[in-house]
Design a protein around this motif. Sequence first.
Motif, PDB file in Angstrom:
ATOM      1  N   VAL A  24     154.249  55.923  60.381  1.00  0.00           N
ATOM      2  CA  VAL A  24     153.405  55.060  61.208  1.00  0.00           C
ATOM      3  C   VAL A  24     153.623  53.604  60.813  1.00  0.00           C
ATOM      4  O   VAL A  24     153.733  53.282  59.630  1.00  0.00           O
ATOM      5  N   GLU A  25     153.693  52.742  61.811  1.00  0.00           N
ATOM      6  CA  GLU A  25     153.702  51.300  61.553  1.00  0.00           C
ATOM      7  C   GLU A  25     152.329  50.757  61.908  1.00  0.00           C
ATOM      8  O   GLU A  25     151.807  51.024  62.989  1.00  0.00           O
ATOM      9  N   VAL A  26     151.738  50.013  60.987  1.00  0.00           N
ATOM     10  CA  VAL A  26     150.451  49.368  61.221  1.00  0.00           C
ATOM     11  C   VAL A  26     150.721  47.872  61.317  1.00  0.00           C
ATOM     12  O   VAL A  26     151.236  47.266  60.374  1.00  0.00           O
ATOM     13  N   ILE A  27     150.396  47.290  62.467  1.00  0.00           N
ATOM     14  CA  ILE A  27     150.636  45.863  62.697  1.00  0.00           C
ATOM     15  C   ILE A  27     149.302  45.139  62.612  1.00  0.00           C
ATOM     16  O   ILE A  27     148.339  45.511  63.290  1.00  0.00           O
ATOM     17  N   ILE A  28     149.258  44.104  61.774  1.00  0.00           N
ATOM     18  CA  ILE A  28     148.071  43.268  61.641  1.00  0.00           C
ATOM     19  C   ILE A  28     148.339  41.989  62.417  1.00  0.00           C
ATOM     20  O   ILE A  28     149.253  41.236  62.077  1.00  0.00           O
ATOM     21  N   TYR A  29     147.555  41.770  63.472  1.00  0.00           N
ATOM     22  CA  TYR A  29     147.656  40.531  64.231  1.00  0.00           C
ATOM     23  C   TYR A  29     146.591  39.572  63.710  1.00  0.00           C
ATOM     24  O   TYR A  29     145.418  39.936  63.600  1.00  0.00           O
ATOM     25  N   ALA A  30     147.019  38.344  63.376  1.00  0.00           N
ATOM     26  CA  ALA A  30     146.103  37.364  62.823  1.00  0.00           C
ATOM     27  C   ALA A  30     146.456  35.978  63.350  1.00  0.00           C
ATOM     28  O   ALA A  30     147.544  35.767  63.885  1.00  0.00           O
TER      29      ALA A  30
END
Length: 80
Positions: free
Chosen positions: A32-38
């Motif tokens: 799984v890839e977890v992308i954090i948008y900030a």
Amino acid sequence: MVENFLHEYAKLIADYPEKIKIERVELGENFVEVIIYADKVDTGKLIGKDGKMINAIKTVIIGCKAKDATSYRVTVKSIE
């Protein structure tokens, strides 16, 4: 579980916690890839000097592998 941890942790670090968003992308079986948008300002804080902050976050996520056989990739992206 991992997404909730990353969301809450990123909100603690960020100057603009209301802009933090987490996206989970299934890349394969047990990966799984977890992308954090900030916000642009917060991406530097989440990555840290020489990548030390993101590496520390990844180390904590590796600990989740003991309970779950899923491998995680964590990516930080800025919101334009």
